[in-house]
Motif scaffolding. Structure first.
Motif, PDB file in Angstrom:
ATOM      1  N   ILE A  49       0.843  -1.200   0.000  1.00  0.00           N
ATOM      2  CA  ILE A  49       0.000   0.000   0.000  1.00  0.00           C
ATOM      3  C   ILE A  49       0.876   1.247   0.000  1.00  0.00           C
ATOM      4  N   LEU A  50       1.906   1.246   0.845  1.00  0.00           N
ATOM      5  CA  LEU A  50       2.808   2.395   0.922  1.00  0.00           C
ATOM      6  C   LEU A  50       3.493   2.638  -0.419  1.00  0.00           C
ATOM      7  N   GLN A  51       3.989   1.585  -1.027  1.00  0.00           N
ATOM      8  CA  GLN A  51       4.677   1.736  -2.309  1.00  0.00           C
ATOM      9  C   GLN A  51       3.740   2.318  -3.360  1.00  0.00           C
ATOM     10  N   GLU A  52       2.502   1.836  -3.403  1.00  0.00           N
ATOM     11  CA  GLU A  52       1.558   2.335  -4.400  1.00  0.00           C
ATOM     12  C   GLU A  52       1.187   3.796  -4.128  1.00  0.00           C
ATOM     13  N   GLU A  53       0.955   4.135  -2.863  1.00  0.00           N
ATOM     14  CA  GLU A  53       0.543   5.495  -2.522  1.00  0.00           C
ATOM     15  C   GLU A  53       1.661   6.511  -2.742  1.00  0.00           C
ATOM     16  N   GLN A  54       2.915   6.084  -2.572  1.00  0.00           N
ATOM     17  CA  GLN A  54       4.033   7.003  -2.779  1.00  0.00           C
ATOM     18  C   GLN A  54       4.239   7.315  -4.256  1.00  0.00           C
ATOM     19  N   THR A  55       3.844   6.422  -5.141  1.00  0.00           N
ATOM     20  CA  THR A  55       4.004   6.681  -6.572  1.00  0.00           C
ATOM     21  C   THR A  55       2.908   7.596  -7.108  1.00  0.00           C
ATOM     22  N   LYS A  56       1.788   7.681  -6.416  1.00  0.00           N
ATOM     23  CA  LYS A  56       0.678   8.526  -6.872  1.00  0.00           C
ATOM     24  C   LYS A  56       0.896   9.976  -6.469  1.00  0.00           C
ATOM     25  N   LYS A  57       0.366  10.872  -7.269  1.00  0.00           N
ATOM     26  CA  LYS A  57       0.350  12.287  -6.897  1.00  0.00           C
ATOM     27  C   LYS A  57      -0.845  12.520  -5.974  1.00  0.00           C
ATOM     28  N   PRO A  58      -0.780  13.528  -5.098  1.00  0.00           N
ATOM     29  CA  PRO A  58      -1.920  13.786  -4.217  1.00  0.00           C
ATOM     30  C   PRO A  58      -3.122  14.327  -4.993  1.00  0.00           C
ATOM     31  N   CYS A  59      -4.319  13.967  -4.561  1.00  0.00           N
ATOM     32  CA  CYS A  59      -5.554  14.411  -5.195  1.00  0.00           C
ATOM     33  C   CYS A  59      -5.880  15.819  -4.692  1.00  0.00           C
ATOM     34  N   ARG A  60      -5.883  16.785  -5.593  1.00  0.00           N
ATOM     35  CA  ARG A  60      -6.118  18.182  -5.189  1.00  0.00           C
ATOM     36  C   ARG A  60      -7.502  18.377  -4.603  1.00  0.00           C
ATOM     37  N   LYS A  61      -8.493  17.803  -5.249  1.00  0.00           N
ATOM     38  CA  LYS A  61      -9.868  17.981  -4.776  1.00  0.00           C
ATOM     39  C   LYS A  61     -10.038  17.403  -3.375  1.00  0.00           C
ATOM     40  N   PHE A  62      -9.420  16.244  -3.127  1.00  0.00           N
ATOM     41  CA  PHE A  62      -9.536  15.620  -1.803  1.00  0.00           C
ATOM     42  C   PHE A  62      -8.816  16.454  -0.749  1.00  0.00           C
ATOM     43  N   LEU A  63      -7.661  17.009  -1.086  1.00  0.00           N
ATOM     44  CA  LEU A  63      -6.920  17.826  -0.124  1.00  0.00           C
ATOM     45  C   LEU A  63      -7.646  19.136   0.184  1.00  0.00           C
ATOM     46  N   GLN A  64      -8.338  19.706  -0.800  1.00  0.00           N
ATOM     47  CA  GLN A  64      -9.044  20.972  -0.581  1.00  0.00           C
ATOM     48  C   GLN A  64     -10.358  20.779   0.168  1.00  0.00           C
ATOM     49  N   THR A  65     -11.147  19.796  -0.250  1.00  0.00           N
ATOM     50  CA  THR A  65     -12.498  19.656   0.302  1.00  0.00           C
ATOM     51  C   THR A  65     -12.661  18.468   1.242  1.00  0.00           C
ATOM     52  N   GLY A  66     -11.745  17.516   1.200  1.00  0.00           N
ATOM     53  CA  GLY A  66     -11.894  16.315   2.023  1.00  0.00           C
ATOM     54  C   GLY A  66     -12.766  15.261   1.356  1.00  0.00           C
ATOM     55  N   GLN A  67     -13.200  15.531   0.128  1.00  0.00           N
ATOM     56  CA  GLN A  67     -14.014  14.586  -0.619  1.00  0.00           C
ATOM     57  C   GLN A  67     -13.531  14.535  -2.060  1.00  0.00           C
ATOM     58  N   CYS A  68     -13.797  13.388  -2.684  1.00  0.00           N
ATOM     59  CA  CYS A  68     -13.438  13.238  -4.093  1.00  0.00           C
ATOM     60  C   CYS A  68     -14.582  12.512  -4.771  1.00  0.00           C
ATOM     61  N   ASP A  69     -14.976  12.999  -5.936  1.00  0.00           N
ATOM     62  CA  ASP A  69     -16.082  12.388  -6.666  1.00  0.00           C
ATOM     63  C   ASP A  69     -15.760  10.962  -7.107  1.00  0.00           C
ATOM     64  N   PHE A  70     -14.484  10.646  -7.284  1.00  0.00           N
ATOM     65  CA  PHE A  70     -14.094   9.325  -7.767  1.00  0.00           C
ATOM     66  C   PHE A  70     -13.955   8.298  -6.651  1.00  0.00           C
ATOM     67  N   GLY A  71     -13.831   8.746  -5.403  1.00  0.00           N
ATOM     68  CA  GLY A  71     -13.724   7.831  -4.271  1.00  0.00           C
ATOM     69  C   GLY A  71     -12.522   6.918  -4.374  1.00  0.00           C
ATOM     70  N   SER A  72     -12.765   5.608  -4.171  1.00  0.00           N
ATOM     71  CA  SER A  72     -11.656   4.647  -4.212  1.00  0.00           C
ATOM     72  C   SER A  72     -11.155   4.402  -5.627  1.00  0.00           C
ATOM     73  N   ASN A  73     -11.866   4.884  -6.631  1.00  0.00           N
ATOM     74  CA  ASN A  73     -11.439   4.698  -8.023  1.00  0.00           C
ATOM     75  C   ASN A  73     -10.546   5.829  -8.520  1.00  0.00           C
ATOM     76  N   CYS A  74     -10.272   6.795  -7.658  1.00  0.00           N
ATOM     77  CA  CYS A  74      -9.440   7.930  -8.054  1.00  0.00           C
ATOM     78  C   CYS A  74      -8.016   7.451  -8.317  1.00  0.00           C
ATOM     79  N   ARG A  75      -7.417   7.984  -9.365  1.00  0.00           N
ATOM     80  CA  ARG A  75      -6.049   7.563  -9.682  1.00  0.00           C
ATOM     81  C   ARG A  75      -5.016   8.335  -8.878  1.00  0.00           C
ATOM     82  N   PHE A  76      -5.437   9.332  -8.113  1.00  0.00           N
ATOM     83  CA  PHE A  76      -4.550  10.106  -7.262  1.00  0.00           C
ATOM     84  C   PHE A  76      -4.652   9.616  -5.820  1.00  0.00           C
TER      85      PHE A  76
END
Length: 170
Positions: free
Chosen positions: A47-74
């Motif tokens: 999990i750590l290896q996969e999460e470190q390769t992803k860029k952070p999701c801007r929408k999730f960091l700003q609002t705490g929610q993401c429309d894509f949920g667990s399917n988000c590529r960020f």
């Protein structure tokens, strides 16, 4: 009505035939549900290896929610979450290394419990020269009276159950 197929991943059932099953097993919802199920059992290092390769999701960091949920590529993990996960991975690696080196197991392991149990049983057997008197059965408080219990829970009558003379089993 014919046979029904129940998919544990999707929590759905449908008529079981080759066409329906193929369509379901190759469907996006099933594949997504199956991936989510197996993701529950991944180890922290993966999990750590996969999460470190992803860029952070801007929408999730700003609002705490993401429309894509667990399917988000960020990544939806904060820096603190990544640090906690990294510490967990390091702790798991240390414990694995200690175990491979054959280091003493920490207190409270099953081996300690088994040793204490063996000592307790051996002292109990050596102290019990006289046979112990059986403890009489005590009905648990709060249970309904015996006559109100279902027949499967009632005690057998004195002398056992009566068997009719012409009873045939089988």
């Amino acid at each position: 009505m014919g046979k029904r197929y129940f998919c544990d991943y999707c929590d759905r059932s449908f008529q079981d035939n080759l066409h329906n099953r193929k369509k379901h097993l190759n469907g996006v919802q099933h594949l997504r549900a199956k991936r989510l199920w197996y993701d529950l059992f991944r180890d922290a290092a993966a999990i750590l290896q996969e999460e470190q390769t992803k860029k952070p999701c801007r929408k999730f960091l700003q609002t705490g929610q993401c429309d894509f949920g667990s399917n988000c590529r960020f990544s939806h993990m904060t820096e603190q979450d990544l640090e906690k996960l990294s510490a967990q991975v390091q702790g798991e690696q240390r414990s694995k290394e200690l175990w491979q080196e054959g280091a003493d197991l920490p207190p409270g392991t099953i081996e300690d419990w088994l040793e204490k149990r063996a000592k307790r049983l051996s002292t109990a057997q050596s102290n019990s020269a006289l046979p112990e008197k059986p403890v009489p059965f005590q009905y648990p408080p709060g249970w309904p009276p015996v006559q109100d219990l279902p027949p499967s829970l009632q005690p057998p009558p004195p002398g056992g159950w009566r068997v009719p003379p012409n009873l045939q089993w089988g």
